[in-house]
Design a protein around this motif. Structure first.
Motif, PDB file in Angstrom:
ATOM      1  N   ASP A 133       9.213  -4.989 -14.149  1.00  0.00           N
ATOM      2  CA  ASP A 133      10.528  -4.275 -13.906  1.00  0.00           C
ATOM      3  C   ASP A 133      11.107  -4.988 -12.545  1.00  0.00           C
ATOM      4  O   ASP A 133      10.391  -4.597 -11.215  1.00  0.00           O
ATOM      5  N   ASP A 134      11.999  -5.431 -12.746  1.00  0.00           N
ATOM      6  CA  ASP A 134      12.590  -6.297 -11.256  1.00  0.00           C
ATOM      7  C   ASP A 134      13.437  -5.415 -10.530  1.00  0.00           C
ATOM      8  O   ASP A 134      13.876  -5.700  -9.415  1.00  0.00           O
ATOM      9  N   GLN A 135      13.674  -4.173 -11.118  1.00  0.00           N
ATOM     10  CA  GLN A 135      14.285  -3.211 -10.292  1.00  0.00           C
ATOM     11  C   GLN A 135      13.557  -2.448  -9.200  1.00  0.00           C
ATOM     12  O   GLN A 135      14.042  -1.870  -8.307  1.00  0.00           O
ATOM     13  N   LEU A 136      12.262  -2.677  -9.522  1.00  0.00           N
ATOM     14  CA  LEU A 136      11.164  -1.974  -8.478  1.00  0.00           C
ATOM     15  C   LEU A 136      10.894  -2.693  -7.563  1.00  0.00           C
ATOM     16  O   LEU A 136      10.709  -4.073  -7.563  1.00  0.00           O
ATOM     17  N   MET A 137      10.677  -2.532  -6.182  1.00  0.00           N
ATOM     18  CA  MET A 137      10.528  -3.340  -4.948  1.00  0.00           C
ATOM     19  C   MET A 137       8.883  -2.662  -4.642  1.00  0.00           C
ATOM     20  O   MET A 137       8.858  -1.474  -4.286  1.00  0.00           O
ATOM     21  N   VAL A 138       8.330  -3.783  -4.217  1.00  0.00           N
ATOM     22  CA  VAL A 138       6.890  -3.520  -3.765  1.00  0.00           C
ATOM     23  C   VAL A 138       6.703  -4.098  -2.327  1.00  0.00           C
ATOM     24  O   VAL A 138       7.344  -5.159  -2.144  1.00  0.00           O
ATOM     25  N   PRO A 139       6.479  -3.176  -1.292  1.00  0.00           N
ATOM     26  CA  PRO A 139       6.302  -3.580   0.110  1.00  0.00           C
ATOM     27  C   PRO A 139       5.291  -4.915   0.035  1.00  0.00           C
ATOM     28  O   PRO A 139       4.514  -4.790  -0.434  1.00  0.00           O
ATOM     29  N   GLN A 140       5.919  -5.852   0.973  1.00  0.00           N
ATOM     30  CA  GLN A 140       5.005  -6.998   1.195  1.00  0.00           C
ATOM     31  C   GLN A 140       3.799  -6.331   2.199  1.00  0.00           C
ATOM     32  O   GLN A 140       4.040  -5.257   2.765  1.00  0.00           O
ATOM     33  N   PRO A 141       2.787  -7.126   2.061  1.00  0.00           N
ATOM     34  CA  PRO A 141       1.567  -6.802   2.880  1.00  0.00           C
ATOM     35  C   PRO A 141       1.825  -6.873   4.307  1.00  0.00           C
ATOM     36  O   PRO A 141       2.325  -7.663   4.880  1.00  0.00           O
TER      37      PRO A 141
END
Length: 286
Positions: A225-233
């Protein structure tokens, strides 16, 4: 036997023969072709197309011609490996087209290249002024290699006198929602570690399109899902911040204590930690 079946069988034979001969000629047959290799590619393709369609004639003559072309090509490649002069004749030699910011018009004419084509190749190298070029070489393959002047070269850690640790190849540990055991084992990790990291990010394995681990053990993921953002390490940033806080605490302790021996000890520790931070900052800042 019906004609369509004959054509189908000969087509399969031509595909097999063409594949084998292309493997013999090597990878250069499909990339960065020289003039002769370009001609060989066209001719071999034409002969391969001739073989299945020659229903009434002697189709095997096409195979014979194909074999002769491949043998000649292999002989030329052998001669190129043995003789520099022969290689220069067949492939051509590199030509300097810009030197000290000056376009060498004579060399440009010899290569039948226009000024617009030269500027286009320069722009592909992110160079927009010929005056910024130390020298540019037009390779036999048609590629332009450019060396810009020192003042226009990108700044590197070496220019700043900073030593940077070698970067290892990132390992792809998740692909299409599935764990890959071999890359995990390569970097000394396992499925349990990966599951824990995904749990920290609040992401399910089946939702991960691609997951990669860098040389510092940090996990980067891309979701379906390209709409969801995952925080970077943030492990490296947090470690750097913790070290700086420790340095600040030592300096504060040094200023607040009245014990001279303790003050001296705090100052020494603070200076030593400052050196450590300076050494590891290039690693923790990227």
């Amino acid at each position: 036997m019906q004609d369509w079946l004959v054509v189908a069988m000969r087509t399969l034979l031509a595909i097999v023969v063409l594949f084998i001969m292309t493997k013999l000629l090597g990878k250069r047959q499909v990339s960065q072709l020289s003039l002769f290799e370009y001609i060989t590619g066209i001719t071999v393709g034409s002969l391969a197309a001739y073989i299945p369609l020659e229903v009434d004639g002697a189709w095997y003559l096409g195979v014979t011609s194909l074999c002769v072309w491949v043998l000649v090509s292999l002989g030329i490649e052998f001669m190129q490996m043995k003789s520099k002069k022969f290689r220069d004749v067949m492939d051509g030699v590199a030509k300097v087209v810009i030197k000290d910011g000056k376009i060498l018009e004579d060399n440009l004419k010899k290569e039948r290249m226009t000024t617009d084509e030269l500027l286009e190749l320069l722009r592909s190298k992110n160079v927009f002024k010929t005056a910024d070029v130390e020298f540019a070489v037009l390779e036999p393959s048609g590629q332009l290699n450019v060396l810009v002047t020192k003042e226009n070269s990108p700044l590197t850690p070496k220019n700043l006198g900073i030593k940077v640790a070698p970067e290892q190849e990132p390992q792809t540990v998740v692909m299409d929602g599935k764990m890959l055991d071999e890359p995990l084992a390569t970097i000394g990790l396992n499925r349990s570690w990966l599951s824990t990291e995904l749990e920290k990010k609040g992401v399910a394995l089946e939702n991960v399109f691609l997951g990669q681990v860098d040389s510092y053990g940090q996990l980067y993921i891309d979701l379906f899902d390209d709409q969801l953002m995952v925080p970077q390490p943030q492990e490296k940033a947090l470690l750097l911040a913790t070290l700086k806080k420790c340095e600040a605490d030592l300096e504060m302790f040094s200023l607040s204590t009245k014990d001279q021996s303790g003050k001296k000890l705090y100052e020494q520790c603070s200076k030593q930690l400052e050196i450590v931070i300076k050494d590891v900052k290039p690693l923790l800042s990227r």
